[in-house]
Write a protein that holds these residues in place. Sequence first.
Motif, PDB file in Angstrom:
ATOM      1  N   ILE A 168     -36.994  21.044  34.520  1.00 33.89           N
ATOM      2  CA  ILE A 168     -37.745  20.963  33.267  1.00 33.89           C
ATOM      3  C   ILE A 168     -37.407  19.649  32.571  1.00 33.89           C
ATOM      4  O   ILE A 168     -36.240  19.284  32.439  1.00 33.89           O
ATOM      5  CB  ILE A 168     -37.413  22.153  32.344  1.00 33.89           C
ATOM      6  N   LEU A 169     -38.416  18.941  32.121  1.00 34.08           N
ATOM      7  CA  LEU A 169     -38.211  17.650  31.472  1.00 34.08           C
ATOM      8  C   LEU A 169     -37.855  17.851  30.003  1.00 34.08           C
ATOM      9  O   LEU A 169     -38.561  18.561  29.286  1.00 34.08           O
ATOM     10  CB  LEU A 169     -39.485  16.801  31.580  1.00 34.08           C
ATOM     11  N   PRO A 170     -36.745  17.252  29.531  1.00 32.52           N
ATOM     12  CA  PRO A 170     -36.387  17.377  28.106  1.00 32.52           C
ATOM     13  C   PRO A 170     -37.483  16.797  27.216  1.00 32.52           C
ATOM     14  O   PRO A 170     -38.171  15.850  27.594  1.00 32.52           O
ATOM     15  CB  PRO A 170     -35.091  16.554  27.995  1.00 32.52           C
ATOM     16  N   GLN A 171     -37.629  17.356  26.050  1.00 33.93           N
ATOM     17  CA  GLN A 171     -38.664  16.917  25.119  1.00 33.93           C
ATOM     18  C   GLN A 171     -38.445  15.461  24.723  1.00 33.93           C
ATOM     19  O   GLN A 171     -37.341  15.045  24.402  1.00 33.93           O
ATOM     20  CB  GLN A 171     -38.658  17.800  23.874  1.00 33.93           C
ATOM     21  N   GLY A 172     -39.506  14.684  24.773  1.00 33.51           N
ATOM     22  CA  GLY A 172     -39.442  13.286  24.373  1.00 33.51           C
ATOM     23  C   GLY A 172     -39.108  12.322  25.489  1.00 33.51           C
ATOM     24  O   GLY A 172     -39.241  11.118  25.328  1.00 33.51           O
ATOM     25  N   VAL A 173     -38.657  12.812  26.650  1.00 33.72           N
ATOM     26  CA  VAL A 173     -38.299  11.941  27.772  1.00 33.72           C
ATOM     27  C   VAL A 173     -39.551  11.647  28.593  1.00 33.72           C
ATOM     28  O   VAL A 173     -40.304  12.550  28.940  1.00 33.72           O
ATOM     29  CB  VAL A 173     -37.215  12.595  28.657  1.00 33.72           C
ATOM     30  N   GLN A 174     -39.781  10.368  28.908  1.00 33.16           N
ATOM     31  CA  GLN A 174     -40.981   9.972  29.636  1.00 33.16           C
ATOM     32  C   GLN A 174     -40.683   9.400  31.019  1.00 33.16           C
ATOM     33  O   GLN A 174     -41.599   9.222  31.816  1.00 33.16           O
ATOM     34  CB  GLN A 174     -41.762   8.935  28.810  1.00 33.16           C
ATOM     35  N   ALA A 217     -26.409  11.180  27.215  1.00 32.50           N
ATOM     36  CA  ALA A 217     -26.500  10.495  25.924  1.00 32.50           C
ATOM     37  C   ALA A 217     -27.724   9.593  25.877  1.00 32.50           C
ATOM     38  O   ALA A 217     -28.392   9.479  24.848  1.00 32.50           O
ATOM     39  CB  ALA A 217     -25.232   9.674  25.682  1.00 32.50           C
ATOM     40  N   LYS A 218     -28.047   8.961  27.008  1.00 32.88           N
ATOM     41  CA  LYS A 218     -29.223   8.097  27.064  1.00 32.88           C
ATOM     42  C   LYS A 218     -30.494   8.904  26.849  1.00 32.88           C
ATOM     43  O   LYS A 218     -31.400   8.493  26.124  1.00 32.88           O
ATOM     44  CB  LYS A 218     -29.280   7.383  28.420  1.00 32.88           C
ATOM     45  N   ILE A 219     -30.546  10.065  27.487  1.00 32.87           N
ATOM     46  CA  ILE A 219     -31.720  10.930  27.343  1.00 32.87           C
ATOM     47  C   ILE A 219     -31.878  11.376  25.896  1.00 32.87           C
ATOM     48  O   ILE A 219     -32.970  11.357  25.327  1.00 32.87           O
ATOM     49  CB  ILE A 219     -31.595  12.150  28.275  1.00 32.87           C
ATOM     50  N   GLU A 220     -30.737  11.761  25.282  1.00 32.20           N
ATOM     51  CA  GLU A 220     -30.793  12.193  23.887  1.00 32.20           C
ATOM     52  C   GLU A 220     -31.189  11.036  22.972  1.00 32.20           C
ATOM     53  O   GLU A 220     -31.940  11.224  22.010  1.00 32.20           O
ATOM     54  CB  GLU A 220     -29.435  12.757  23.469  1.00 32.20           C
ATOM     55  N   ALA A 221     -30.692   9.829  23.287  1.00 28.53           N
ATOM     56  CA  ALA A 221     -31.042   8.658  22.475  1.00 28.53           C
ATOM     57  C   ALA A 221     -32.535   8.374  22.562  1.00 28.53           C
ATOM     58  O   ALA A 221     -33.189   8.078  21.559  1.00 28.53           O
ATOM     59  CB  ALA A 221     -30.244   7.443  22.939  1.00 28.53           C
ATOM     60  N   GLN A 238     -44.303  23.751  30.046  1.00 30.93           N
ATOM     61  CA  GLN A 238     -43.393  22.629  29.839  1.00 30.93           C
ATOM     62  C   GLN A 238     -43.615  21.578  30.923  1.00 30.93           C
ATOM     63  O   GLN A 238     -43.968  21.919  32.058  1.00 30.93           O
ATOM     64  CB  GLN A 238     -41.933  23.105  29.891  1.00 30.93           C
ATOM     65  N   PRO A 239     -43.409  20.291  30.596  1.00 28.59           N
ATOM     66  CA  PRO A 239     -43.514  19.261  31.633  1.00 28.59           C
ATOM     67  C   PRO A 239     -42.381  19.407  32.644  1.00 28.59           C
ATOM     68  O   PRO A 239     -41.246  19.713  32.277  1.00 28.59           O
ATOM     69  CB  PRO A 239     -43.406  17.948  30.847  1.00 28.59           C
ATOM     70  N   LYS A 256     -38.551  10.497  18.291  1.00 31.39           N
ATOM     71  CA  LYS A 256     -38.715  11.259  17.056  1.00 31.39           C
ATOM     72  C   LYS A 256     -38.797  10.320  15.851  1.00 31.39           C
ATOM     73  O   LYS A 256     -39.602  10.515  14.933  1.00 31.39           O
ATOM     74  CB  LYS A 256     -37.535  12.224  16.878  1.00 31.39           C
ATOM     75  N   PHE A 257     -37.939   9.290  15.837  1.00 35.45           N
ATOM     76  CA  PHE A 257     -37.922   8.335  14.731  1.00 35.45           C
ATOM     77  C   PHE A 257     -39.242   7.584  14.644  1.00 35.45           C
ATOM     78  O   PHE A 257     -39.776   7.352  13.552  1.00 35.45           O
ATOM     79  CB  PHE A 257     -36.763   7.352  14.923  1.00 35.45           C
TER      80      PHE A 257
END
Length: 239
Positions: free
Chosen positions: A91-97, A162-166, A33-34, A172-173
């Motif tokens: 651990i970096l959440p998936q999709g976060v850069q 919420a920002k991270i999830e957004a 994982q990143p 994903k979109f």
Amino acid sequence: MDMLRLSASQVDFEYNKLDNMHSSITLYNDTHQPVAYKFKATNLNIFLVKPPLGIVQPRQSQLVTIILNSKVLETNSIKDFNEKLQLITTILPQGVQDAGPIFLDKMRKFEKQKINIAILTQDRKIVAQSQGNQSQMFHSVNKQFGQVEPTRVIATPTADKAKIEAEYFCNKFEVLQQEVTKKEQELQDLQKFNNGLSEKANIKSKSGKLDKLIFLLSLLVSFFLSFHYQNHILQAINL
């Protein structure tokens, strides 16, 4: 097991009175994982870390350059030297850069590793070395000596979450949009291919009818020519 494995538990600097001292440490990500990382220091005025925070991808490594101000031993006696660095990882959440906002999330768990500092002579004799004080305060390091990392203001930890999830769902979109565009292009290519086959079939059909017509005309011409020459032959025989 640490999220990021260090090339050494201590950073060694070669003693220099006239110029800043340079060293480095390598961060290894042995996980799948990143991992986001961030450095802190006990004294912002003597440490410069490049890069001070970032992301290490799975099975990759990151070389970090550390510069120690040459005046470190002018303001403190050698025996009182006790400066350290601290490595914070998560651990970096998936999709976060962007690693920055992650470290503002008060609800997130972070792993912390202390990195001792040693100043040595050319023959590896210790001039100064970190001690075992456990109550030291660490501050975020930036790109310049004595410069505090800019403060990011957020309303609450949940807002950052919420920002991270957004950001994650936006990524994903975008991926889904790319997939839809790809499928539409494939469908258009398939339609073009089918249209091409239909056109070829029509041309072939027309070509077949023309061949039949030419064959019939040739047959008729042959018949008339044969009949014409047959009459000439009969006339010649009668003569």
